[in-house]
Design a protein around this motif. Sequence first.
Motif, short mmCIF file in Angstrom:
data_model
loop_
_atom_site.label_atom_id
_atom_site.label_comp_id
_atom_site.label_asym_id
_atom_site.label_seq_id
_atom_site.Cartn_x
_atom_site.Cartn_y
_atom_site.Cartn_z
N PHE A 76 16.35 -0.30 0.81
CA PHE A 76 17.65 0.05 0.26
C PHE A 76 18.44 -1.14 -0.29
O PHE A 76 19.14 -1.01 -1.29
CB PHE A 76 18.49 0.76 1.34
N ARG A 77 18.34 -2.28 0.35
CA ARG A 77 19.21 -3.41 -0.02
C ARG A 77 18.94 -3.96 -1.42
O ARG A 77 19.88 -4.41 -2.10
CB ARG A 77 19.11 -4.51 1.02
N PRO A 78 17.69 -4.00 -1.93
CA PRO A 78 17.49 -4.56 -3.28
C PRO A 78 18.31 -3.88 -4.36
O PRO A 78 18.81 -4.54 -5.28
CB PRO A 78 15.99 -4.37 -3.50
N SER A 79 18.47 -2.57 -4.27
CA SER A 79 19.26 -1.86 -5.30
C SER A 79 20.72 -2.25 -5.22
O SER A 79 21.37 -2.51 -6.24
CB SER A 79 19.09 -0.35 -5.12
N LYS A 80 21.25 -2.32 -3.99
CA LYS A 80 22.66 -2.69 -3.81
C LYS A 80 22.90 -4.14 -4.24
O LYS A 80 23.86 -4.44 -4.95
CB LYS A 80 23.06 -2.51 -2.35
#
Length: 353
Positions: A76-80
């Motif tokens: 999830f964190r790469p997109s954010k």
Amino acid sequence: MNTNAADATCPIHAQTDHPKVPKQKIGVLLSNLGTPDATDYWSMRRYLNEFLSDQRVIDYPKWKWQPILQGIVLTFRPSKSGAAYRSIWNNEADESPLMTITKEQTAAIKAALAEEFGGEVMVDFCMRYGNPSTKSKVQKLVSEGCSKILFFPLYPQYAGATVATANDEFFRALMEENWQPAARTVPPYFDDPAYIEALAQSVERAYAAVAKKPDILICSYHGLPERYLKEGGDPYHCQCQKTTRLLKERLGWNDTQIMTTFQSKFGPEDWLQPYTVEEVARQAEAGNKSIAVCAPAFSADCIETLEEINEEIKESFDHAGGEDFLYIPCLNAEPLHIKALVDQIRKNLSGWV
């Protein structure tokens, strides 16, 4: 040692079939945190995987942390994070601001040292995470004839998660060299008078440029888990506090005009406090409707300053009733900052040049 340097020659009195050896030089290798190559999902995932797998940064046992990192965080964190980087990305150069500024710093330092030492000293930069890697730049300097390398992590205050891990990577790169150069590392410069002077003048310029003087200056430093200080003896907290105190004394201010906070909390445990994002809201609620924020732990503006401070932390202040928010940029390639960095380099080259 690689012998592909343009000025490589056979040593005097050597046999004619002796391998060519480059003319001996001294290398100065600047090191900053790092940057993704791009803002897409996979570029961000590669960068975050390298960063968050570093046990100097996240020191949980691998068996415990890696399943969480690979299965949850990196899903999830790469997109954010990619969206955050896109909001500050240098689209003209297609690179992060940290990369742009580090290149500017390197060029300015190279020019200053060339004027003083000529071609005897070579200057380059690397990133702890991402590109250009520390390993690639050590190899380059060695191949160009550097028999001595001064490694300079661009962090004023020491922390295991910044200075130590940068040094670790430098020493790992040296382990792969058959003909190792002599090596030195530049120590933290959190209380260096030239660095404090550069900070002070940046504050004075920013205050002079606004109509209303801020009620308080928040010195926001990157955070660390409290455990690193209490259990590991990391000196980072003390060095941050001293930087703020010296800045206060240089500006001639009292304790009500300046304070130290910490940002970028990650994970469930307690980090160094007070947290910047909460403190700016408290200041607004307490009646300090005009504040300034600077980031003395960062040598160059980056995601933590341009996006986190100037967007997320500013938003917290605004929502709490704040009115005037002034972000004071990092020292970047300002002449006084370059002078302070060159002074550190010159001091640590003592005996080599």
